[in-house]
Design a protein around this motif. Structure first.
Motif, PDB file in Angstrom:
ATOM      1  N   ARG A 130      70.396  62.471  79.680  1.00 45.71           N
ATOM      2  CA  ARG A 130      69.416  62.313  80.692  1.00 45.71           C
ATOM      3  C   ARG A 130      68.959  63.819  81.411  1.00 45.71           C
ATOM      4  O   ARG A 130      67.729  64.037  81.469  1.00 45.71           O
ATOM      5  CB  ARG A 130      69.824  61.313  81.797  1.00 45.71           C
ATOM      6  N   SER A 180      65.441  65.336  81.120  1.00 45.42           N
ATOM      7  CA  SER A 180      64.853  65.887  82.404  1.00 45.42           C
ATOM      8  C   SER A 180      64.514  67.415  82.207  1.00 45.42           C
ATOM      9  O   SER A 180      63.404  67.890  82.993  1.00 45.42           O
ATOM     10  CB  SER A 180      65.488  65.548  83.422  1.00 45.42           C
ATOM     11  N   TRP A 236      67.238  57.430  86.085  1.00 45.46           N
ATOM     12  CA  TRP A 236      68.214  58.353  86.772  1.00 45.46           C
ATOM     13  C   TRP A 236      68.734  57.667  88.047  1.00 45.46           C
ATOM     14  O   TRP A 236      70.131  57.709  88.074  1.00 45.46           O
ATOM     15  CB  TRP A 236      67.149  59.391  87.665  1.00 45.46           C
ATOM     16  N   SER A 252      72.957  56.931  88.365  1.00 45.44           N
ATOM     17  CA  SER A 252      73.784  57.400  89.603  1.00 45.44           C
ATOM     18  C   SER A 252      74.569  56.391  89.778  1.00 45.44           C
ATOM     19  O   SER A 252      75.629  56.510  90.613  1.00 45.44           O
ATOM     20  CB  SER A 252      72.723  57.983  90.614  1.00 45.44           C
ATOM     21  N   LEU A 269      63.762  62.508  92.118  1.00 47.55           N
ATOM     22  CA  LEU A 269      64.806  62.884  91.230  1.00 47.55           C
ATOM     23  C   LEU A 269      65.938  63.804  91.670  1.00 47.55           C
ATOM     24  O   LEU A 269      66.980  63.702  91.496  1.00 47.55           O
ATOM     25  CB  LEU A 269      64.283  63.563  90.098  1.00 47.55           C
ATOM     26  N   THR A 311      68.191  61.427  93.599  1.00 48.88           N
ATOM     27  CA  THR A 311      69.207  60.766  92.544  1.00 48.88           C
ATOM     28  C   THR A 311      70.165  61.704  91.936  1.00 48.88           C
ATOM     29  O   THR A 311      71.510  61.382  91.766  1.00 48.88           O
ATOM     30  CB  THR A 311      68.495  60.094  91.394  1.00 48.88           C
TER      31      THR A 311
END
Length: 1208
Positions: free
Chosen positions: A473, A477, A495, A499, A538, A541
């Motif tokens: 991930r 990103s 995301w 988390s 983002l 997270t």
């Protein structure tokens, strides 16, 4: 006579048609309905007219149904008064109707079948088996007349077992036992009868389908469905021997029927009831035969057949039933595996079984995944299953299947038909976005719990998955750094789910016996630190992931943590000052404010969980915070307070009083001086306060020129800062460290150390102004102060909308999302003022409530504390509303009492309680009287749930419960925690009587009950609460009543009038709340014990008991005898004494609304049955020859080959 019956029946038919005609005026329909009911109750021709209407094929099904109701009514309520000839008339004609069956035109009207079977069932309840020995033969003969008659016979059996065994609605215990015994003694024949029906009609159904006779085949299909439905009512309670008879023939048939679309739903429901059976281990063990290979193959085939084509709602319902069946079977396995009488080895085909469960876990339907998840959770918790090597091989598959389900899904706006599409199943299961969202969050919570439990079983597996997921991930990103997200963007959703899973797994890492390598965790942490998202969602997270991975820093060597910890702190502080281009302190977006708040809260979290890790870098953190505070355009006041809170948590581990108190002085310094200067100006009275905050001026929008708004911000900052200091500052838990650090100032009488809080010298000077502020808050409700409010702020004191909806339970079920920037708040100046007044009021009481536990003896030893509290906190109580009084009771008074040292009981607590308790008793009594009047006048009902009267009712109930919690702490002791300080922690379950009645009054309770100014109001409040119209309040009062009566009786404080009042209150409680099982049990135990305590010294309570309707002096004599016997033995209240008390008060015990106006139905007992004693059949295991097992159950045999071929 017959002509008269025809005429009357015709009139009845017209009346029934009128009641069912929507075009007829309501009054005319009501008159017709009343006439029908009057005829039913009074006419001697009831049975004759009922039969006439029921058998008349020209009448509508409404009229014929009413005819059957007339016959049933006669049997239920007139049977005992009927002559033998009348009984014979009803019996013969009812059986005639049954033997004639239902006409083809009425086959779809199941209510007709049910009504006809009800007539026969009511006669069975009164006559069988003693006076109707031929019943079973007659029912068997009826079945031979056709499919319709067979359906009716099955309905008779089903309704009978519902009344006798399942629901147990048959009120006559003797008749219920008679019928139960008769059913049990004939159960072998009954089961054979049902199985032969299934086999016969399955064969006919198959033959007629092949011949193209679809209408005739449908009749046979209905019979099989009804037989399966009837069997479902039997298999839950009959002996397992009948279910496993003939080598499990019934189970074999049911599993084979899973493959037949016409019968699979009913077969699955029947099997579900079998696998959900309760009982002893030896009775459940035979069910493990369902793990055999052939049984699993049947399930595989049934699951496969539902996976083809588009979503079909009927197939989907069957799939849900099949999933429940398999999870129920797994629950039985959890019960049996590892037990001495159960199984000690893995059952056959366990791997195939887990494959099926895994298929349900992967299914697009959220409901099916949730069903399967509950079983995985049970397996993870099971000692033996969680260690089985076959099961362990499925955990990686489960992780891969479940993790994607954590990603939030939206309710579809367009219906989809694709079978692989989650949306297609969502619209079937849920009617609205709110319903779906509430269920999704529940499922998600359960699945995250399963991840936590799975980590305890296989930590390396769960961590390896989330490690790979996070790595991929971040790499994705980093390749799309410029992306802008919203709450529905797939990147953010992934995301956010990642988390959550990461936090769930790593929260259990330290509890696992096998831990992933610290290096792996630190590499992940390093990877997170290198990622620099520009989107605030983002970034938030990412902070959650860093928070979860922080545990590896606590596990790593000092040199590793020394290199990474500064980078982690830099990342957090970078998020704390995050801002988007062009934004200032005043113009920051909600998303930016949220991520900054998240970073500040994260500092508090790690300061609380890992203070020793942060202690070496305290000075660095302190310097950074000071630097940020020096820039007025950088941090908001709330962010400043949160960072100071984190520093305070770390400073608790200085273990040096002088250093810590100097730091507290630094933290609180600016706020303290500001607070003291405001106090001399704004807290002098309500007029001054209103002018200071702007309540007496027209509302204005926030601006730099809004001095009143700035004043409100200063007050809010100070209150939040002081609350952080009081809640977070503490002395060391270790007595040795406390002693070495200079925290111990003296010793108690028992030798325990008395410690001082480093915040005490800095908080104490601020308390007088806090008390003045609370006095002002109360005075704001006086008429003079309310008159000063400007027109725009007339509603400023109103209850917050969120508090109102939470209290009434009418709020949106959608969970609140603090990151949701799609729903703008649009706060008006009035909204801001409401929030300011409410939060400052509540937080001030949090400060005062935490002062007792935190500051200890220094707080309680303040000169004149009791008088100060009475003149401030408890001033003007008569004008403040319940929602402002609740924080006084729950947030302040409860911990204040709980934390008070015994040395200050008489000087502090007794004066406060002698002022407050009489007032609260009077206030609650008046309010309950007012609420009772509202109910009696109809101003509160079930339809108007959002009115002011309903709100007052709920507030009064809640305040009553919370005040009783305070009395419990004061009288019998107890503890309070952070949850009880901030939230309503009502108990939903009734306390066990044997526990609550053994409670003893504490030292403080003895003082209160022996103090003239508190005793009467406290005792009266407890006994009034027994019969106030709130079940939870009554339960809470029940816990206190017995120990209070015991103490008062032992002290000789009671007189005959008080004793009579106490006994009357208990009886009134039974009358008000006796319909609730939990309340009834507790009140009966209380009543029996109170009677036992009072009876020897106060004979007048016998007069109170004799006022109970139909109370027998003989029963009272029995109770007296049991009391004497118990006193001689020196034992507690026994069950027999409670039963006698229950019999005495039976006419008094309250009944639910549904039972109040129910017509009494009496069933006469028949002569006792003489059943032949049958030898008890040996256990199934003993029937097997040596070397035989249960596994070949589904192996084709000559006995059952014909069944298999015929059904399939």
């Amino acid at each position: 006579m017959e002509a008269d019956i025809a005429v009357v029946a015709a009139d009845l038919a017209r009346a029934v048609e009128l009641t069912m005609d929507p075009a007829v005026p309501q009054q005319q329909r009501m008159d017709a309905y009343t006439a029908c009911e009057r005829f039913k109750e009074t006419s001697p021709l009831c049975a004759q007219c009922g039969f006439y209407l029921a058998q008349c094929s020209t009448m509508s099904h409404f009229v014929r149904h009413f005819g059957l109701q007339l016959m049933e009514h006669c049997v239920k309520y007139r049977w005992n008064q009927m002559s033998q000839q009348e009984k014979l008339f009803i019996k013969e004609n009812a059986m005639k109707l049954l033997c004639n069956g239902i006409e083809p035109s009425l086959q779809e009207h199941n209510h007709m079948k049910d009504a006809m079977s009800r007539v026969v069932v009511e006669m069975i309840k009164r006559e069988w088996p003693q006076q109707w020995p031929s019943l079973l033969a007659e029912l068997n003969n009826a079945c031979m007349r056709g499919e319709s008659q067979t359906e009716l016979v099955c309905f008779v059996f089903l309704r009978l077992v519902e009344d006798v065994a399942l629901l147990q609605t048959l009120e006559s215990n003797q008749r219920r036992k008679d019928i139960y015994q008769a059913l049990t003694s004939n159960m072998e024949e009954i089961f054979s009868f049902f199985l032969s029906l299934i086999q016969d009609h399955c064969n006919k159904h198959k033959t007629k389908i092949a011949a193209g006779q679809f209408q005739e085949a449908a009749a046979n299909a209905r019979v099989v469905q009804v037989v399966l439905l009837t069997l479902t009512g039997f298999v839950e309670w009959v002996s397992i021997q009948h279910i496993m008879a003939d080598d499990g023939h019934l189970l074999q048939i049911l599993y084979l029927l899973l493959d037949q679309e016409s019968f699979q739903m009913e077969a699955a429901e029947c099997l579900l009831q079998i696998v959900m059976r309760k009982g002893k281990v030896e009775e459940r063990k035979p069910l493990l035969v369902l793990f055999s290979e052939d049984a699993m193959q049947c399930v595989f085939k049934a699951v496969g057949d539902t996976s083809n084509g588009v979503v079909d709602e009927r197939k989907y319902c069957f799939l849900k039933k099949l999933c429940q069946l398999l999870t129920g079977l797994g629950t039985q396995l959890c019960t049996l595996w590892g037990k001495d009488e159960g199984v000690s080895v893995r059952p056959p085909c366990f791997s195939d079984y887990l494959e099926v469960i895994l298929a349900f876990t992967r299914h697009p339907s959220l409901t099916l995944s949730h069903y399967a998840n509950s079983l995985w959770m049970a397996f993870f918790k099971h000692d033996q299953i969680s260690k089985d090597h076959v099961f362990l091989t499925f955990i990686p598959k489960w992780v891969q299947s479940t993790a994607p389900k954590i990603i939030k899904a939206s309710y579809p706006s367009v219906r989809s038909g694709a079978i692989s599409d989650t949306a297609a199943y969502t619209v079937i299961d849920y009617d609205s976005e709110e319903e779906f969202s509430a269920y999704f969050h529940r499922c998600r919570s359960d699945m995250l719990d399963a991840f936590r439990q799975a980590t305890l079983v296989a930590p390396l597996v769960t961590f390896a998955y989330v490690e790979e997921w996070l790595t991929i991930r971040i790499q994705k990103s980093m390749a799309e750094l410029s992306i802008e997200c919203n709450l529905l963007h797939p990147t953010f959703l992934e995301w956010e789910a990642l988390s959550q899973v990461l936090e769930s797994i790593l929260s259990r890492i330290l509890l696992s016996t096998e831990r992933p390598s610290v290096g792996s965790g630190l590499r992940l942490l390093d990877l997170c630190l290198t990622y620099e998202p520009v989107d605030p969602l983002l970034l938030s997270t990412l902070l959650s992931c860093i928070s979860a991975l922080f545990v590896f820093l606590s596990m790593s060597p000092a040199e590793s943590s020394a290199s990474l910890l500064p980078r982690v702190l830099d990342k957090i502080f970078a998020a704390l000052v995050f801002s988007e281009p062009g934004q200032t302190k005043e113009s920051r977006s909600r998303a930016v404010k949220n991520v900054r708040r998240h970073a500040a809260s994260l500092m508090v979290k790690i300061g609380q969980k890992y203070p020793l890790l942060l202690l070496p870098v305290f000075e660095r953190i302190h310097a950074t915070v000071q630097s940020l505070n020096s820039d007025p355009g950088q941090l908001s006041k709330m962010e400043r307070v949160t960072l100071q809170e984190a520093l305070l948590l770390i400073s608790n581990h200085f273990c040096d009083y002088e250093r810590q108190t100097k730091f507290v002085e630094e933290v609180i310094g600016s706020g303290a001086s500001q607070w003291l200067s405001m106090g001399s100006e704004a807290f002098m009275g309500p007029r001054e306060f209103m002018a200071f905050v702007g309540l007496d001026r027209p509302p204005v929008e926030p601006s730099s020129n809004d001095l009143n708004g700035q004043n409100r911000a200063h007050i809010t900052f100070c209150v939040n800062l002081f609350m952080a200091v009081v809640k977070r500052c503490a002395w060391p838990d270790d007595p040795d460290r406390a002693s070495r650090g200079g925290f111990v100032v003296s010793r108690t009488e028992t030798g325990n150390p008395v410690c001082r809080n480093p915040a005490t010298p800095h908080i104490m000077p601020l308390l007088p102004n806090l008390l003045q502020l609370l006095r002002v808050f109360n005075a704001l409700w006086t008429p003079d102060a309310l008159a000063l409010l400007s027109d725009g702020y007339k509603a400023a004191h109103a209850m917050l909308v969120v508090d109102r909806t939470n209290l009434l339970g009418v709020g949106s079920p959608l969970p609140a999302d603090h990151l949701d920037i799609t729903r703008p708040r649009n706060q008006t100046p009035l909204d801001r003022m409401q929030h300011f007044l409410t939060l400052c009021h509540d937080y001030s009481y949090h400060i005062l409530g935490n002062a007792g536990p935190s500051l200890g003896r220094d707080f309680y030893g303040l000169p004149g504390l009791a008088a100060s509290l009475i003149s401030t906190v408890f001033s003007n109580l008569e004008v403040i509303p319940d929602y402002r009084l609740r924080p006084v009771v729950r947030v302040f008074l409860k911990p204040f009492i709980c934390s008070c040292p015994p040395a200050y009981y008489e000087s502090v607590l007794l004066p406060v309680l002698s002022h407050f308790c009489p007032y609260m008793f009077q206030r609650l009594s008046n309010k309950w009287q007012y609420i009772t009047q509202l109910y009696e006048t109809g101003r509160i009902d079930d339809e108007n749930t959002d009115t002011q009267e309903v709100l007052e009712d709920m507030l009064n109930r809640t305040l009553t419960r919370e005040y009783l919690d305070v009395l419990k702490v004061a009288l019998v002791g107890g503890s309070t925690d952070s949850g009880s300080l901030g939230f309503d922690m009502d108990q939903d379950e009734a306390p066990r009587p044997n526990v609550l009645l053994q409670t003893e009054v504490s030292e403080l309770g003895s003082l209160i009950l022996r103090y003239e100014n508190t005793c009467q109001s406290v005792v009266l409040c407890i006994f009034r609460a027994l019969f106030w119209n709130d079940t939870l309040a009554s339960l809470k009062a029940t816990q206190l009543a017995a120990p209070v009566v015991r103490l008062l009786a032992s002290d000789g404080s009671l007189n005959p009038d008080v004793a009579a009042h106490i006994m009357t209150s208990v009886l009134q409680g039974l009358q008000m709340h006796g319909q609730h099982e939990g309340n009834q049990g507790s009140l009966l135990s209380l009543g029996a014990q109170v009677y036992e305590i009072l009876r020897p010294n106060f004979p007048n309570i016998v007069d109170v008991m004799l006022q109970i309707p139909n109370c027998s002096p003989h029963e009272l004599q029995k109770l007296d005898e049991k009391i004497v016997a118990n006193n001689q033995k020196g034992t507690k209240v026994e069950k027999a004494k409670k039963e006698v008390f229950k019999r005495i008060t039976s006419q008094l015990i309250g009944r639910s609304m549904g039972q109040l106006f129910r017509k009494e139905m009496k069933i006469a007992d028949l002569p006792k049955m003489e059943l032949p004693h049958r030898p008890k059949p040996p256990p199934l295991d003993e029937l097997l020859q040596e070397g035989e097992t249960l596994c070949p159950l589904f192996t084709p045999s000559t006995n059952h080959a014909v069944v298999r071929s015929d059904i399939t």
